[in-house]
Design a protein around this motif. Structure first.
Motif, PDB file in Angstrom:
ATOM      1  N   ARG A  17     -29.061  13.853  -0.694  1.00 58.61           N
ATOM      2  CA  ARG A  17     -29.985  14.060  -1.805  1.00 58.61           C
ATOM      3  C   ARG A  17     -30.491  12.732  -2.358  1.00 58.61           C
ATOM      4  NH1 ARG A  17     -27.432  19.065  -5.388  1.00 58.61           N
ATOM      5  NH2 ARG A  17     -27.505  20.645  -3.708  1.00 58.61           N
ATOM      6  N   LEU A  18     -29.996  11.642  -1.838  1.00 55.56           N
ATOM      7  CA  LEU A  18     -30.473  10.333  -2.274  1.00 55.56           C
ATOM      8  C   LEU A  18     -31.927  10.150  -1.856  1.00 55.56           C
ATOM      9  CD1 LEU A  18     -27.465   8.038  -1.246  1.00 55.56           C
ATOM     10  CD2 LEU A  18     -28.036   8.818  -3.543  1.00 55.56           C
ATOM     11  N   SER A  19     -32.677   9.432  -2.666  1.00 56.96           N
ATOM     12  CA  SER A  19     -34.040   9.087  -2.272  1.00 56.96           C
ATOM     13  C   SER A  19     -33.978   7.951  -1.255  1.00 56.96           C
ATOM     14  CB  SER A  19     -34.841   8.631  -3.490  1.00 56.96           C
ATOM     15  OG  SER A  19     -34.339   7.397  -3.984  1.00 56.96           O
ATOM     16  N   GLU A  20     -35.099   7.747  -0.575  1.00 59.92           N
ATOM     17  CA  GLU A  20     -35.158   6.655   0.411  1.00 59.92           C
ATOM     18  C   GLU A  20     -34.872   5.308  -0.252  1.00 59.92           C
ATOM     19  OE1 GLU A  20     -38.326   6.175   3.763  1.00 59.92           O
ATOM     20  OE2 GLU A  20     -39.010   4.985   2.048  1.00 59.92           O
TER      21      GLU A  20
ATOM     22  N   GLU B  84     -33.109   4.710  -2.967  1.00 59.99           N
ATOM     23  CA  GLU B  84     -31.688   4.601  -3.315  1.00 59.99           C
ATOM     24  C   GLU B  84     -30.850   4.264  -2.090  1.00 59.99           C
ATOM     25  OE1 GLU B  84     -31.077   7.721  -7.022  1.00 59.99           O
ATOM     26  OE2 GLU B  84     -31.365   8.528  -5.001  1.00 59.99           O
ATOM     27  N   MET B  85     -31.210   4.839  -0.947  1.00 56.09           N
ATOM     28  CA  MET B  85     -30.462   4.560   0.279  1.00 56.09           C
ATOM     29  C   MET B  85     -30.599   3.104   0.692  1.00 56.09           C
ATOM     30  SD  MET B  85     -31.231   7.952   2.505  1.00 56.09           S
ATOM     31  CE  MET B  85     -30.425   7.192   3.888  1.00 56.09           C
ATOM     32  N   LEU B  86     -31.808   2.562   0.578  1.00 52.63           N
ATOM     33  CA  LEU B  86     -32.023   1.166   0.949  1.00 52.63           C
ATOM     34  C   LEU B  86     -31.221   0.235   0.047  1.00 52.63           C
ATOM     35  CD1 LEU B  86     -35.895   1.143   1.560  1.00 52.63           C
ATOM     36  CD2 LEU B  86     -34.073   1.382   3.230  1.00 52.63           C
ATOM     37  N   VAL B  87     -31.235   0.541  -1.263  1.00 55.61           N
ATOM     38  CA  VAL B  87     -30.509  -0.310  -2.215  1.00 55.61           C
ATOM     39  C   VAL B  87     -29.009  -0.247  -1.954  1.00 55.61           C
ATOM     40  CG1 VAL B  87     -29.902  -0.594  -4.647  1.00 55.61           C
ATOM     41  CG2 VAL B  87     -32.290  -0.167  -3.989  1.00 55.61           C
ATOM     42  N   ARG B  88     -28.483   0.950  -1.706  1.00 60.01           N
ATOM     43  CA  ARG B  88     -27.048   1.082  -1.441  1.00 60.01           C
ATOM     44  C   ARG B  88     -26.662   0.367  -0.154  1.00 60.01           C
ATOM     45  NH1 ARG B  88     -24.335   6.759  -3.183  1.00 60.01           N
ATOM     46  NH2 ARG B  88     -25.201   6.952  -5.282  1.00 60.01           N
ATOM     47  N   ALA B  89     -27.511   0.457   0.866  1.00 60.78           N
ATOM     48  CA  ALA B  89     -27.226  -0.249   2.122  1.00 60.78           C
ATOM     49  C   ALA B  89     -27.204  -1.755   1.889  1.00 60.78           C
ATOM     50  CB  ALA B  89     -28.253   0.125   3.180  1.00 60.78           C
TER      51      ALA B  89
END
Length: 478
Positions: A417-420, A422-427
């Motif tokens: 459910r993460l946005s794209e 948010e995924m980039l930032v978490r990575a």
């Protein structure tokens, strides 16, 4: 760097306007030039104010007239002052709104920015190759041999291109591409050649179909020349043939051997249908043979151009992925009986230096290229298998991926459910950079429900791949 502070200009309020010289390690004329330039830019000398005559200034500073004249000549040349006959030098009008004079040392500012710049542990967002296996010894040999017969001419005045003969043999043997020296053009990168192609076709073609998702830079190049660009959906086996059958266009851009970014390969039966579509519509197919050298479970597929019997395919290839991106050598094979007059513009493609082409020709001729390819296929196959093994070992069924054993990248679809963003930032927070797949979609309605990222593994250390995949899983699902 501006070497003078505001305090150095305090005396300019007086009438003499004589500069302060205090840099022992810098020529006197340069110090005079910089002093008056800074005074003008910092508004200590305003429009129409007059500089001292060169004789007066030379006498005040105790230096030769020629030294002052040299500084003044530079100020006039760069437009800071004008020389009015028999009247002297006067400050010109400068719009200071266009200037932003910063205090401090620029070198220090660059260093500070570099220190603040984030340096990720692993970068999977750029299409890079494994640089540790480059055959430097063999390349150095070929470079030295090329120097022994170096040319001092412009490329268009050379009788023979040293690379064309080797490329024609290689392309026919490994890709089934048929070419003559007249059909083969060589330039500094596939993008340069596509730009040239868009330029020469601009008066005879207006509509182009592109893969969606697909390589955005190609799409943008044709848009620059006001082509109408229409996206075609990419399915399991390449572009959607049903949608293609309904379309009419002058051009079709494809990456049939390894579709970028999905990795799909177009089977022979589909290729024949695409060629039939091109013949029916009198359209040209631009075949970008991207990552064609690397297939890990099957033999290399023949090129689309090798199947073409109607002169409808324009073939493009490059050495960037198999050798090194910085080499900047790509090639294009135009169809036989190409009706577009291009010879008068072919000199525009001569952007790859003669020395580079000569060294590369020797690299192929001596067998180093073939040996290097064999070595890289083994290495990249091991990296690909390590990626698949690490992804399959993850708990739960949350990361879906294409299992097309080819190329140097894998498209990951994340069931989250993460946005794209948010995924980039978490990575990134876990030390890994990935490419968002959204940049490859022209028609946003073709994007899947869940976010996708492109995982480029070419430059990753083999023994770190499992760890990197684990970092991504932890970032997105912990």
């Amino acid at each position: 760097m501006h070497p003078y502070t505001d305090a150095d200009f305090d005396f300019l309020k007086d009438a003499d306007m004589i500069p302060t010289i205090h840099h022992a390690d810098k020529p006197l004329y340069e110090q005079i030039y910089e002093f008056y330039k800074d005074a003008i830019l910092k508004k200590h000398l305003n429009y129409r104010e007059r500089l001292p005559s060169y004789r007066v200034l030379a006498k005040e500073l105790g230096i030769g007239n020629n030294t002052v004249l040299k500084a003044y000549e530079q100020l006039v040349l760069e437009g800071y002052v004008t020389n009015e006959h028999r009247r002297g030098l006067f400050v010109t009008r400068i719009d200071h709104k266009d200037w932003h004079i910063e205090a401090g040392n620029p070198a220090m500012r660059v260093k500070e920015k570099q220190e603040k710049a984030w340096n990720p542990a692993f970068n999977t967002s750029i299409h890079l190759v494994d640089e540790h296996t480059f055959p430097m010894k063999q390349w150095r040999k070929c470079s030295n041999w090329a120097l022994d017969s170096i040319s001092f001419q412009y490329p268009e005045y050379e009788k023979d291109d040293p690379l064309k003969e080797q490329l024609i043999q290689y392309l026919f043997q490994y890709r089934g591409v048929r070419a003559t020296p007249e059909q083969l053009l060589i330039g500094s990168g596939a993008t340069v050649l596509v730009f040239w192609l868009a330029f020469i076709l601009r008066n005879s073609c207006s509509r182009i179909l592109t893969e969606d998702p697909g390589y955005p830079r190609t799409r943008q190049l044709f848009q620059e020349f006001n082509y109408h660009v229409k996206p075609i959906r990419v399915a399991t086996h390449g572009i959607d043939l049903q949608q293609l059958a309904r379309e009419k266009a002058d051009l079709l851009y494809l990456t049939p051997s390894h579709q970028y970014p999905t990795g799909a390969a177009i089977p022979v039966s589909h290729r024949i249908q695409i060629l039939n579509w091109a013949k029916k519509n009198k359209a040209y197919i631009i075949e970008d043979d991207f990552d064609c050298e690397f297939r890990y479970k099957t033999k290399l597929m023949s090129s689309l151009q090798g199947l073409d019997r109607d002169n409808r395919v324009i073939y493009i290839g490059t050495f960037s992925n198999a050798l090194m991106p910085s080499l900047r050598v790509a090639y294009m094979v135009l169809p036989g009986q190409f009706p577009i007059p291009y010879t008068s513009y072919s000199y525009l493609t001569n952007t790859a230096p003669y020395f580079t082409r000569k060294a590369l020709a020797l690299f192929i001729e001596k067998g180093y290229w073939e040996r290097h390819l064999k070595k890289m296929r083994i290495l990249y196959k091991r990296k690909y298998e390590a990626c698949i093994e690490a992804l399959q070992a993850l708990p739960e069924n949350r990361i879906h991926f294409n299992q097309t054993p080819s190329g140097l990248n894998i498209l990951l679809r994340i069931q989250s459910r993460l946005s794209e963003k948010e995924m980039l930032v978490r990575a990134q927070n876990n030390g890994v950079v990935v490419t968002p797949a959204s940049v490859f979609y022209f028609d946003k309605s073709n994007q899947p429900k869940y976010p996708e990222v492109l995982f480029e593994f070419g430059s990753l250390p083999l023994d770190e791949i499992k760890k990197i995949v684990g970092k991504l899983y932890k970032a997105w699902f912990s």
